[in-house]
Design a protein around this motif. Structure first.
Motif, PDB file in Angstrom:
ATOM      1  N   ILE A 212       0.854  -1.192   0.000  1.00 43.50           N
ATOM      2  CA  ILE A 212       0.000   0.000   0.000  1.00 43.50           C
ATOM      3  C   ILE A 212       0.889   1.241   0.000  1.00 43.50           C
ATOM      4  N   GLN A 213       0.560   2.173  -0.875  1.00 42.85           N
ATOM      5  CA  GLN A 213       1.229   3.464  -0.949  1.00 42.85           C
ATOM      6  C   GLN A 213       0.167   4.548  -0.764  1.00 42.85           C
ATOM      7  N   ILE A 214       0.473   5.517   0.070  1.00 38.86           N
ATOM      8  CA  ILE A 214      -0.484   6.572   0.404  1.00 38.86           C
ATOM      9  C   ILE A 214       0.054   7.892  -0.129  1.00 38.86           C
ATOM     10  N   GLY A 215      -0.749   8.562  -0.937  1.00 39.23           N
ATOM     11  CA  GLY A 215      -0.351   9.838  -1.501  1.00 39.23           C
ATOM     12  C   GLY A 215      -1.323  10.942  -1.111  1.00 39.23           C
ATOM     13  N   VAL A 216      -0.794  12.120  -0.908  1.00 39.28           N
ATOM     14  CA  VAL A 216      -1.609  13.292  -0.601  1.00 39.28           C
ATOM     15  C   VAL A 216      -1.046  14.455  -1.411  1.00 39.28           C
ATOM     16  N   ASN A 217      -1.911  15.290  -1.955  1.00 37.16           N
ATOM     17  CA  ASN A 217      -1.497  16.402  -2.806  1.00 37.16           C
ATOM     18  C   ASN A 217      -1.724  17.733  -2.095  1.00 37.16           C
ATOM     19  N   SER A 256      14.855   6.449   3.368  1.00 36.79           N
ATOM     20  CA  SER A 256      13.769   7.359   3.014  1.00 36.79           C
ATOM     21  C   SER A 256      12.470   6.930   3.690  1.00 36.79           C
ATOM     22  N   LEU A 257      11.793   7.897   4.315  1.00 35.75           N
ATOM     23  CA  LEU A 257      10.508   7.636   4.964  1.00 35.75           C
ATOM     24  C   LEU A 257       9.339   7.979   4.041  1.00 35.75           C
ATOM     25  N   PHE A 258       9.381   9.168   3.467  1.00 38.26           N
ATOM     26  CA  PHE A 258       8.392   9.557   2.460  1.00 38.26           C
ATOM     27  C   PHE A 258       9.042  10.590   1.552  1.00 38.26           C
ATOM     28  N   VAL A 259       8.402  10.851   0.395  1.00 41.33           N
ATOM     29  CA  VAL A 259       9.001  11.739  -0.600  1.00 41.33           C
ATOM     30  C   VAL A 259       8.032  12.865  -0.935  1.00 41.33           C
ATOM     31  N   LEU A 260       8.630  13.960  -1.352  1.00 38.29           N
ATOM     32  CA  LEU A 260       7.881  15.123  -1.838  1.00 38.29           C
ATOM     33  C   LEU A 260       8.293  15.325  -3.289  1.00 38.29           C
ATOM     34  N   SER A 261       7.356  15.161  -4.207  1.00 40.62           N
ATOM     35  CA  SER A 261       7.658  15.252  -5.633  1.00 40.62           C
ATOM     36  C   SER A 261       6.771  16.294  -6.295  1.00 40.62           C
ATOM     37  N   LEU A 285       3.895   8.109   0.745  1.00 40.90           N
ATOM     38  CA  LEU A 285       4.386   7.211   1.792  1.00 40.90           C
ATOM     39  C   LEU A 285       4.276   5.776   1.307  1.00 40.90           C
ATOM     40  N   ASP A 286       5.410   5.054   1.330  1.00 39.42           N
ATOM     41  CA  ASP A 286       5.452   3.642   0.948  1.00 39.42           C
ATOM     42  C   ASP A 286       5.371   2.826   2.242  1.00 39.42           C
ATOM     43  N   VAL A 287       4.186   2.361   2.587  1.00 43.77           N
ATOM     44  CA  VAL A 287       3.920   1.796   3.919  1.00 43.77           C
ATOM     45  C   VAL A 287       4.801   0.598   4.268  1.00 43.77           C
TER      46      VAL A 287
END
Length: 359
Positions: A212-217, A256-261, A285-287
């Motif tokens: 599961i990968q969680i993304g927020v914009n 890496s914990l999470f990324v900002l792209s 976030l790559d859970v």
């Protein structure tokens, strides 16, 4: 008739004389050996008699003392005869491991280079290790490794996000290693392929169920985001711009914990941030790749809100709907569920094995 009788008497006398001489010699031998006394039992022997090393008989003089092998000779012989345990970086649930034994030590770099071309078509990562007799441990080896080893192993990763390894991958590895071993007079120990393929398929099904990968914009409301301000906010929050064109939040080990792209197709480049403008950014976030998913998710959501406040933007999902407290609660529950399933399967979230499988 008289002569015949006399001859028979002579023969009988000679036979009797021989028997008497034989009996006399036997008695003398018994007397010389101790008079035929009963041999002592083990409990009656001296304390050190039962533990003495057996000496080989020699003809004339004393036997020469045997030369004792050196510590290095014993170490080398042990390394050649007893297979060492697998490297700690290897997990047989996720790796297909081929051990290679060489009678004479071989330079690791030569082995790696000899196998590079036959193995270049394999679709899964292959890692190499050599066992150091001196340090009694496995060492990671590559094309430029100059140390020599009696024991080498190649570990083929069975699963990643592209799917499980196939029969062709295992055959290529086995054939390539056999060709390499023929060149260096080494012996490969190839595990059963069928069992490995079954294990790979099972592990892939499990990984697909917990991946599961969680993304927020964070999107602009009125004016586009300016690169310099965006970079400043990201760096204040502890993120670093990596060569992949994304800002990364790292743990204490540098993972890496999470990324900002960039929400737009362009990557972030340090030299271009002064002139960059964008409609928005995405935090991902790559859970399975983090140890404490809920804590990392909360940190990511906090940064998203900071960016929205600092850039006059809005926090939304992929459908451009605002993130509410209900949605955040559901995501927390999902993270706890999936990471709990990984722990039950024996794969710790955020571990080295988890990061390899979910790559």
């Amino acid at each position: 008739m008289g002569l015949v009788g006399a001859g028979g008497i002579v023969v009988v006398c000679i036979f009797a004389f021989n028997k008497w001489q034989e009996r006399k010699q036997r008695k003398q031998a018994e007397l010389a050996a101790g008079g035929g006394a009963q041999a002592p039992v083990l409990s009656e022997m001296p304390a050190d008699q039962g533990t003495r090393t057996r000496m080989e008989p020699v003809i004339g003089g004393e036997a020469a003392a045997r030369a004792q092998p050196s510590a290095k000779t014993l170490s080398d012989a042990s390394a050649r005869r007893v297979p060492p345990l697998l490297p700690p970086e290897v997990d047989e649930r996720a790796d297909w491991v081929v051990r290679i034994e060489s009678i004479e030590p071989v330079v690791a770099g030569r082995l790696w280079q000899a196998s590079a071309q036959p193995l270049e078509t394999i679709t899964k990562p292959v890692r190499w290790f050599g066992f150091s007799d001196l340090d009694n441990r496995w060492e990671s080896i590559g094309a430029n490794s100059g140390n020599s080893y009696h024991w080498v192993c190649a570990a083929l990763q069975l699963v990643d996000r592209r799917g499980p390894a196939g029969d062709a991958d295992l055959n290529r590895l086995a054939d390539g290693l056999q060709h390499m071993c023929d060149m260096f007079m080494a012996i490969p120990s190839v595990p059963a392929k069928g069992e490995a393929l079954v294990r790979a398929a099972e592990l892939d099904r499990f990984c697909a169920g917990v991946d599961i990968q969680i993304g927020v914009n964070v999107v602009a409301r009125e004016h586009l985001f300016v690169g310099t301000k965006l970079r400043g906010l990201a760096e204040v929050a502890g993120l670093e711009l990596w060569s992949d064109g994304c800002f990364h939040a790292r743990d204490e080990l540098g993972n890496s914990l999470f990324v900002l792209s960039n929400l737009e197709p362009n990557l972030f480049v340090a030299e271009d941030m002064r002139t960059l403008t964008t409609q928005g950014v995405t935090l991902m976030l790559d859970v399975p790749r983090v140890a404490d998913g809920v804590r990392v998710f909360e940190r990511m959501m906090s940064l998203a809100q900071q960016l929205a406040d600092g850039l006059n933007g809005a926090v939304v999902d992929d459908n451009r709907s605002p993130f509410g407290e209900k949605a955040v609660g559901l995501i927390r529950a999902q993270i706890e569920q999936f990471q709990g399933q990984m722990g039950e399967y024996g794969i710790a979230p955020g571990s080295v094995l988890a990061r390899r499988l979910f790559s």
